[in-house]
Design a protein around this motif. Structure first.
Motif, PDB file in Angstrom:
ATOM      1  N   LYS A   1      -4.884  -9.208  -4.340  1.00 35.60           N
ATOM      2  CA  LYS A   1      -5.033  -8.491  -3.065  1.00 35.60           C
ATOM      3  C   LYS A   1      -3.732  -7.774  -2.699  1.00 35.60           C
ATOM      4  O   LYS A   1      -3.757  -6.617  -2.280  1.00 35.60           O
ATOM      5  CB  LYS A   1      -5.433  -9.473  -1.963  1.00 35.60           C
ATOM      6  N   GLU A   2      -2.596  -8.465  -2.873  1.00 39.34           N
ATOM      7  CA  GLU A   2      -1.307  -7.839  -2.575  1.00 39.34           C
ATOM      8  C   GLU A   2      -1.050  -6.642  -3.490  1.00 39.34           C
ATOM      9  O   GLU A   2      -0.549  -5.606  -3.051  1.00 39.34           O
ATOM     10  CB  GLU A   2      -0.171  -8.851  -2.737  1.00 39.34           C
TER      11      GLU A   2
ATOM     12  N   VAL B   1      -3.312  -4.670  -4.966  1.00 44.15           N
ATOM     13  CA  VAL B   1      -4.174  -3.569  -4.533  1.00 44.15           C
ATOM     14  C   VAL B   1      -3.614  -2.925  -3.269  1.00 44.15           C
ATOM     15  O   VAL B   1      -3.540  -1.702  -3.165  1.00 44.15           O
ATOM     16  CB  VAL B   1      -5.626  -4.054  -4.329  1.00 44.15           C
ATOM     17  N   ASN B   2      -3.185  -3.730  -2.307  1.00 42.03           N
ATOM     18  CA  ASN B   2      -2.618  -3.192  -1.060  1.00 42.03           C
ATOM     19  C   ASN B   2      -1.372  -2.359  -1.321  1.00 42.03           C
ATOM     20  O   ASN B   2      -1.227  -1.259  -0.776  1.00 42.03           O
ATOM     21  CB  ASN B   2      -2.296  -4.321  -0.087  1.00 42.03           C
ATOM     22  N   ARG B   3      -0.473  -2.860  -2.133  1.00 43.75           N
ATOM     23  CA  ARG B   3       0.777  -2.136  -2.424  1.00 43.75           C
ATOM     24  C   ARG B   3       0.520  -0.820  -3.147  1.00 43.75           C
ATOM     25  O   ARG B   3       1.123   0.200  -2.829  1.00 43.75           O
ATOM     26  CB  ARG B   3       1.713  -3.000  -3.258  1.00 43.75           C
ATOM     27  N   ILE B   4      -0.383  -0.849  -4.113  1.00 49.03           N
ATOM     28  CA  ILE B   4      -0.682   0.378  -4.859  1.00 49.03           C
ATOM     29  C   ILE B   4      -1.378   1.386  -3.958  1.00 49.03           C
ATOM     30  O   ILE B   4      -1.072   2.578  -4.003  1.00 49.03           O
ATOM     31  CB  ILE B   4      -1.514   0.068  -6.114  1.00 49.03           C
ATOM     32  N   ALA B   5      -2.286   0.930  -3.123  1.00 47.35           N
ATOM     33  CA  ALA B   5      -2.966   1.835  -2.189  1.00 47.35           C
ATOM     34  C   ALA B   5      -1.951   2.505  -1.268  1.00 47.35           C
ATOM     35  O   ALA B   5      -2.002   3.719  -1.054  1.00 47.35           O
ATOM     36  CB  ALA B   5      -4.005   1.071  -1.379  1.00 47.35           C
ATOM     37  N   GLU B   6      -1.017   1.727  -0.749  1.00 47.34           N
ATOM     38  CA  GLU B   6       0.002   2.290   0.139  1.00 47.34           C
ATOM     39  C   GLU B   6       0.897   3.291  -0.584  1.00 47.34           C
ATOM     40  O   GLU B   6       1.204   4.352  -0.054  1.00 47.34           O
ATOM     41  CB  GLU B   6       0.863   1.169   0.722  1.00 47.34           C
ATOM     42  N   SER B   7       1.308   2.976  -1.806  1.00 45.47           N
ATOM     43  CA  SER B   7       2.257   3.845  -2.502  1.00 45.47           C
ATOM     44  C   SER B   7       1.623   5.094  -3.094  1.00 45.47           C
ATOM     45  O   SER B   7       2.296   6.103  -3.277  1.00 45.47           O
ATOM     46  CB  SER B   7       2.998   3.078  -3.594  1.00 45.47           C
ATOM     47  N   THR B   8       0.314   5.054  -3.386  1.00 45.26           N
ATOM     48  CA  THR B   8      -0.345   6.223  -3.972  1.00 45.26           C
ATOM     49  C   THR B   8      -1.126   7.042  -2.950  1.00 45.26           C
ATOM     50  O   THR B   8      -1.560   8.146  -3.256  1.00 45.26           O
ATOM     51  CB  THR B   8      -1.328   5.806  -5.093  1.00 45.26           C
ATOM     52  N   GLY B   9      -1.326   6.487  -1.766  1.00 49.46           N
ATOM     53  CA  GLY B   9      -2.104   7.189  -0.750  1.00 49.46           C
ATOM     54  C   GLY B   9      -3.600   7.092  -0.974  1.00 49.46           C
ATOM     55  O   GLY B   9      -4.374   7.792  -0.322  1.00 49.46           O
ATOM     56  N   GLN B  10      -4.017   6.235  -1.887  1.00 47.91           N
ATOM     57  CA  GLN B  10      -5.433   6.035  -2.156  1.00 47.91           C
ATOM     58  C   GLN B  10      -5.972   4.916  -1.274  1.00 47.91           C
ATOM     59  O   GLN B  10      -5.222   4.103  -0.758  1.00 47.91           O
ATOM     60  CB  GLN B  10      -5.651   5.665  -3.630  1.00 47.91           C
TER      61      GLN B  10
ATOM     62  N   LYS C   1      -7.964   1.358  -0.635  1.00 44.87           N
ATOM     63  CA  LYS C   1      -8.017   0.090  -1.362  1.00 44.87           C
ATOM     64  C   LYS C   1      -9.249   0.032  -2.254  1.00 44.87           C
ATOM     65  O   LYS C   1      -9.200  -0.519  -3.350  1.00 44.87           O
ATOM     66  CB  LYS C   1      -8.015  -1.081  -0.384  1.00 44.87           C
ATOM     67  N   VAL C   2     -10.343   0.628  -1.801  1.00 39.70           N
ATOM     68  CA  VAL C   2     -11.582   0.634  -2.575  1.00 39.70           C
ATOM     69  C   VAL C   2     -11.377   1.385  -3.896  1.00 39.70           C
ATOM     70  O   VAL C   2     -11.771   0.911  -4.964  1.00 39.70           O
ATOM     71  CB  VAL C   2     -12.744   1.257  -1.769  1.00 39.70           C
ATOM     72  N   VAL C   3     -10.751   2.548  -3.845  1.00 40.66           N
ATOM     73  CA  VAL C   3     -10.504   3.337  -5.056  1.00 40.66           C
ATOM     74  C   VAL C   3      -9.569   2.583  -5.996  1.00 40.66           C
ATOM     75  O   VAL C   3      -9.823   2.487  -7.197  1.00 40.66           O
ATOM     76  CB  VAL C   3      -9.911   4.726  -4.713  1.00 40.66           C
ATOM     77  N   VAL C   4      -8.491   2.019  -5.464  1.00 44.54           N
ATOM     78  CA  VAL C   4      -7.530   1.286  -6.293  1.00 44.54           C
ATOM     79  C   VAL C   4      -8.212   0.109  -6.968  1.00 44.54           C
ATOM     80  O   VAL C   4      -8.073  -0.095  -8.185  1.00 44.54           O
ATOM     81  CB  VAL C   4      -6.323   0.819  -5.458  1.00 44.54           C
ATOM     82  N   LYS C   5      -8.968  -0.660  -6.203  1.00 44.81           N
ATOM     83  CA  LYS C   5      -9.631  -1.832  -6.774  1.00 44.81           C
ATOM     84  C   LYS C   5     -10.658  -1.413  -7.826  1.00 44.81           C
ATOM     85  O   LYS C   5     -10.782  -2.047  -8.866  1.00 44.81           O
ATOM     86  CB  LYS C   5     -10.286  -2.671  -5.680  1.00 44.81           C
ATOM     87  N   GLU C   6     -11.381  -0.340  -7.567  1.00 46.65           N
ATOM     88  CA  GLU C   6     -12.383   0.141  -8.523  1.00 46.65           C
ATOM     89  C   GLU C   6     -11.723   0.518  -9.857  1.00 46.65           C
ATOM     90  O   GLU C   6     -12.227   0.179 -10.919  1.00 46.65           O
ATOM     91  CB  GLU C   6     -13.106   1.349  -7.936  1.00 46.65           C
ATOM     92  N   VAL C   7     -10.591   1.188  -9.797  1.00 41.84           N
ATOM     93  CA  VAL C   7      -9.891   1.617 -11.009  1.00 41.84           C
ATOM     94  C   VAL C   7      -9.296   0.418 -11.752  1.00 41.84           C
ATOM     95  O   VAL C   7      -9.352   0.340 -12.974  1.00 41.84           O
ATOM     96  CB  VAL C   7      -8.790   2.645 -10.672  1.00 41.84           C
ATOM     97  N   LEU C   8      -8.740  -0.546 -11.024  1.00 44.64           N
ATOM     98  CA  LEU C   8      -8.016  -1.656 -11.648  1.00 44.64           C
ATOM     99  C   LEU C   8      -8.853  -2.906 -11.912  1.00 44.64           C
ATOM    100  O   LEU C   8      -8.391  -3.812 -12.602  1.00 44.64           O
ATOM    101  CB  LEU C   8      -6.819  -2.047 -10.781  1.00 44.64           C
ATOM    102  N   GLN C   9     -10.070  -2.963 -11.395  1.00 43.04           N
ATOM    103  CA  GLN C   9     -10.847  -4.203 -11.442  1.00 43.04           C
ATOM    104  C   GLN C   9     -10.986  -4.785 -12.846  1.00 43.04           C
ATOM    105  O   GLN C   9     -10.827  -5.984 -13.045  1.00 43.04           O
ATOM    106  CB  GLN C   9     -12.230  -4.007 -10.827  1.00 43.04           C
ATOM    107  N   GLN C  10     -11.266  -3.955 -13.831  1.00 42.61           N
ATOM    108  CA  GLN C  10     -11.445  -4.489 -15.185  1.00 42.61           C
ATOM    109  C   GLN C  10     -10.168  -5.137 -15.717  1.00 42.61           C
ATOM    110  O   GLN C  10     -10.229  -6.104 -16.470  1.00 42.61           O
ATOM    111  CB  GLN C  10     -11.912  -3.404 -16.144  1.00 42.61           C
ATOM    112  N   PHE C  11      -9.018  -4.641 -15.300  1.00 43.18           N
ATOM    113  CA  PHE C  11      -7.748  -5.230 -15.739  1.00 43.18           C
ATOM    114  C   PHE C  11      -7.429  -6.494 -14.945  1.00 43.18           C
ATOM    115  O   PHE C  11      -6.891  -7.455 -15.484  1.00 43.18           O
ATOM    116  CB  PHE C  11      -6.607  -4.222 -15.602  1.00 43.18           C
TER     117      PHE C  11
END
Length: 66
Positions: A10-11, A13-22, A24-34
């Motif tokens: 969760k942390e 996803v939150n950090r990446i969403a904040e730093s990329t401007g995306q 949380k849903v988009v970030v989690k969707e892209v990274l979920q398999q990893f």
């Protein structure tokens, strides 16, 4: 007890969403398999277009982007 350098999914996803401007849903969707893959020991996001993962000590560019 967690290592001080280890963060929760969760942390991450939150950090990446904040730093990329995306969102949380988009970030989690892209990274979920990893995030779900026990063989992935590290996820490295180098901006919205470059994502690396580490598996068995080897870095691989995923080709995924936000």
């Amino acid at each position: 007890m967690r290592d001080s350098l280890t963060i929760t999914k969760k942390e991450l996803v939150n950090r990446i969403a904040e730093s990329t401007g995306q969102t949380k849903v988009v970030v989690k969707e892209v990274l979920q398999q990893f995030l779900d893959d026990d063989q992935v020991s590290e996820i490295m996001v180098n901006g919205p277009y470059i994502i690396f993962i580490e598996q068995k000590g080897r870095l691989t560019e995923t080709g995924h982007k936000f």
